[in-house]
Design a protein around this motif. Sequence first.
Motif, mmCIF file in Angstrom:
data_model
loop_
_atom_site.group_PDB
_atom_site.id
_atom_site.type_symbol
_atom_site.label_atom_id
_atom_site.label_comp_id
_atom_site.label_asym_id
_atom_site.label_seq_id
_atom_site.Cartn_x
_atom_site.Cartn_y
_atom_site.Cartn_z
ATOM 1 N N THR A 1 0.863 -1.179 0.000
ATOM 2 C CA THR A 1 0.000 0.000 0.000
ATOM 3 C C THR A 1 0.905 1.236 0.000
ATOM 4 O OG1 THR A 1 -1.870 1.072 1.124
ATOM 5 C CG2 THR A 1 -0.151 0.150 2.523
ATOM 6 N N SER A 2 0.311 2.420 0.069
ATOM 7 C CA SER A 2 1.108 3.646 0.022
ATOM 8 C C SER A 2 0.512 4.685 0.961
ATOM 9 C CB SER A 2 1.175 4.207 -1.407
ATOM 10 O OG SER A 2 -0.125 4.561 -1.868
ATOM 11 N N VAL A 3 1.373 5.637 1.374
ATOM 12 C CA VAL A 3 0.922 6.761 2.200
ATOM 13 C C VAL A 3 1.497 8.048 1.611
ATOM 14 C CG1 VAL A 3 0.685 5.444 4.333
ATOM 15 C CG2 VAL A 3 2.884 6.498 3.783
ATOM 16 N N LYS A 4 0.756 9.139 1.761
ATOM 17 C CA LYS A 4 1.214 10.448 1.311
ATOM 18 C C LYS A 4 1.729 11.231 2.509
ATOM 19 C CE LYS A 4 -1.877 10.798 -2.697
ATOM 20 N NZ LYS A 4 -2.917 11.609 -3.381
ATOM 21 N N LEU A 5 2.906 11.847 2.339
ATOM 22 C CA LEU A 5 3.534 12.586 3.433
ATOM 23 C C LEU A 5 3.933 13.979 2.973
ATOM 24 C CD1 LEU A 5 5.985 9.871 4.860
ATOM 25 C CD2 LEU A 5 3.689 10.409 5.668
ATOM 26 N N GLY B 1 13.026 11.527 7.574
ATOM 27 C CA GLY B 1 14.004 11.553 6.487
ATOM 28 C C GLY B 1 13.711 10.649 5.307
ATOM 29 N N VAL B 2 12.574 9.969 5.286
ATOM 30 C CA VAL B 2 12.270 9.074 4.169
ATOM 31 C C VAL B 2 12.114 9.876 2.875
ATOM 32 C CG1 VAL B 2 11.194 7.306 5.614
ATOM 33 C CG2 VAL B 2 9.801 9.173 4.698
ATOM 34 N N GLU B 3 12.279 9.184 1.749
ATOM 35 C CA GLU B 3 12.175 9.836 0.452
ATOM 36 C C GLU B 3 11.062 9.206 -0.375
ATOM 37 O OE1 GLU B 3 15.759 10.563 -1.731
ATOM 38 O OE2 GLU B 3 16.994 10.385 0.060
ATOM 39 N N ASP B 4 10.659 9.930 -1.402
ATOM 40 C CA ASP B 4 9.612 9.451 -2.298
ATOM 41 C C ASP B 4 10.040 8.126 -2.930
ATOM 42 O OD1 ASP B 4 7.028 10.174 -3.753
ATOM 43 O OD2 ASP B 4 8.367 9.760 -5.439
ATOM 44 N N GLY B 5 9.158 7.123 -2.869
ATOM 45 C CA GLY B 5 9.449 5.821 -3.452
ATOM 46 C C GLY B 5 10.042 4.825 -2.484
ATOM 47 N N MET B 6 10.474 5.285 -1.305
ATOM 48 C CA MET B 6 11.001 4.351 -0.313
ATOM 49 C C MET B 6 9.900 3.416 0.171
ATOM 50 S SD MET B 6 13.687 6.200 2.258
ATOM 51 C CE MET B 6 15.372 6.510 1.761
ATOM 52 N N GLY C 1 17.730 15.236 -2.020
ATOM 53 C CA GLY C 1 18.333 14.457 -0.939
ATOM 54 C C GLY C 1 17.897 15.002 0.406
ATOM 55 N N ASN C 2 18.871 15.315 1.242
ATOM 56 C CA ASN C 2 18.553 15.882 2.554
ATOM 57 C C ASN C 2 18.524 17.405 2.542
ATOM 58 O OD1 ASN C 2 18.523 13.306 3.471
ATOM 59 N ND2 ASN C 2 20.443 13.397 4.589
ATOM 60 N N LEU D 1 3.922 -3.822 3.180
ATOM 61 C CA LEU D 1 4.912 -2.997 2.503
ATOM 62 C C LEU D 1 4.288 -1.637 2.196
ATOM 63 C CD1 LEU D 1 6.164 -5.742 0.002
ATOM 64 C CD2 LEU D 1 6.942 -5.301 2.338
ATOM 65 N N VAL D 2 4.804 -0.595 2.826
ATOM 66 C CA VAL D 2 4.233 0.748 2.714
ATOM 67 C C VAL D 2 5.172 1.611 1.874
ATOM 68 C CG1 VAL D 2 3.365 2.751 3.956
ATOM 69 C CG2 VAL D 2 3.169 0.472 4.980
ATOM 70 N N VAL D 3 4.690 2.070 0.727
ATOM 71 C CA VAL D 3 5.485 2.889 -0.184
ATOM 72 C C VAL D 3 5.220 4.366 0.110
ATOM 73 C CG1 VAL D 3 5.972 3.430 -2.592
ATOM 74 C CG2 VAL D 3 5.409 1.089 -1.940
ATOM 75 N N ILE D 4 6.291 5.161 0.173
ATOM 76 C CA ILE D 4 6.188 6.578 0.511
ATOM 77 C C ILE D 4 5.904 7.400 -0.748
ATOM 78 C CG2 ILE D 4 7.363 8.558 1.496
ATOM 79 C CD1 ILE D 4 6.741 6.288 3.475
ATOM 80 N N ASN D 5 4.837 8.216 -0.699
ATOM 81 C CA ASN D 5 4.539 9.192 -1.739
ATOM 82 C C ASN D 5 4.690 10.592 -1.131
ATOM 83 O OD1 ASN D 5 3.954 7.233 -3.633
ATOM 84 N ND2 ASN D 5 1.767 7.248 -3.246
ATOM 85 N N GLU D 6 5.698 11.320 -1.594
ATOM 86 C CA GLU D 6 5.982 12.641 -1.029
ATOM 87 C C GLU D 6 5.156 13.712 -1.729
ATOM 88 O OE1 GLU D 6 9.779 15.557 -1.364
ATOM 89 O OE2 GLU D 6 10.213 13.598 -0.443
ATOM 90 N N ILE D 7 4.455 14.519 -0.930
ATOM 91 C CA ILE D 7 3.657 15.620 -1.469
ATOM 92 C C ILE D 7 4.583 16.804 -1.740
ATOM 93 C CG2 ILE D 7 1.760 17.206 -1.016
ATOM 94 C CD1 ILE D 7 0.593 15.104 0.871
ATOM 95 N N GLN D 8 4.503 17.352 -2.928
ATOM 96 C CA GLN D 8 5.379 18.470 -3.295
ATOM 97 C C GLN D 8 5.057 19.704 -2.456
ATOM 98 O OE1 GLN D 8 5.383 19.349 -7.462
ATOM 99 N NE2 GLN D 8 6.952 20.923 -7.321
#
Length: 396
Positions: A140-144, A244-249, A285-286, A270-277
């Motif tokens: 699955t995925s979550v938006k952060l 500190g997670v990144e998009d797609g992790m 990176g960092n 398995l949780v996939v990270i979707n980063e909100i712009q």
Amino acid sequence: MAQKRDYYEVLGVSKTASADEIKAAYRKLALKWHPDRWVNGTDAEKKTAEDNFKEAAEAYSVLSDPDKKARYDQFGFAGDQMGGGGGFDFGGFDLNDILRNVFGGGFNFGGGGFDFGGFGGGSSSGSSQQRVYRGRDIRTSVKLTLEEIASGCEKEVTIERNRPCPDCQGKGTKNASDVKTCPTCHGSGQTQRIVNSLFGRAVSYETCPQCGGEGHIITNPCRRCNGTGLERRRETVRVRIPAGVEDGMQITVHGEGHAAMHGGVNGDLLVVINEIQHSNLRRDGNNLFYTRIISVMDAMLGCEVSVPCLDGSYKVRLEPGTQSGTVIKLRGKGLPSVQGYGRGTGDLYVKILVWIPRKLSRTEKDSMENIRNSSTFTPDLSREDKALFDKEKNIF
């Protein structure tokens, strides 16, 4: 038939390798090709893993035995026809005995659903090797937001998954007396086949066709789950997201996937990270990057600007004469490394751009004309200014 590879080549060791080096090399390969690592792979990947796992085990079974190793070193693969009452006898060795010898008694083999029939599976002492089922993983995925990524957070994800049946507690039947020992394999979960050949006895083990490797059969299955021991449910799971997670992790939550049949091992979530712009900040990176546009007058006279940071606004004082393209670094205002791995917390880079008006009123234009030729407005390319302009020229 494919030609066998040299056993030393298979394990990646030299002929002078010690027993400990041979054992360490096999341990590395066994971990790499372990069935649990390929349970979600394609059929081709599973077949490759199975072949490589068998090949490494066969090589180790010979090179770890001083007598077999000596015959192999002298005669190569022909050594399996010399001495020892039939030679190497690869068909009869117990793969689980090898794994327990290398990894210790806690090594759990068979959970990945691979059937290494050609290598045995029941020891000479008659120990049971019943199949242990493993539940499927759930993705699955979550938006952060960047703010959530900066500090870490907890998220709730709602998923549908197989859980143990409440009527039979996952056993597949309500009454323990309805679980019978399989009459075909007598509880071992495997059937044995022995073939006598010119080169010795070959023993192979196969999954029992009647019980499917479980070692028992259910005579009166639970009506609610039809004997599977599983029920589909919609549930919510809280997932801890590290900073500190990144998009797609991908975050793995062990044991929160589908439940397995008959008390097996749960799969993972398995949780996939979707980063909100972010609306103002750009990430690399960092590190974070922010562009601030100021007026000509502010650039000439100096000013104070507000810079958006992930922990609030930050005031930055710009000196008089700030040039367009100036970059200011705010140390430690970026993002942290995931779980402490990496170079620590990143920085925030603020780039200053000076806005030049396109249209002026007559009064403004007259005022600008009066000061056009002033020495103050004539570039003198001091040391700092020259370094800045040289840097800008290098862009082109």
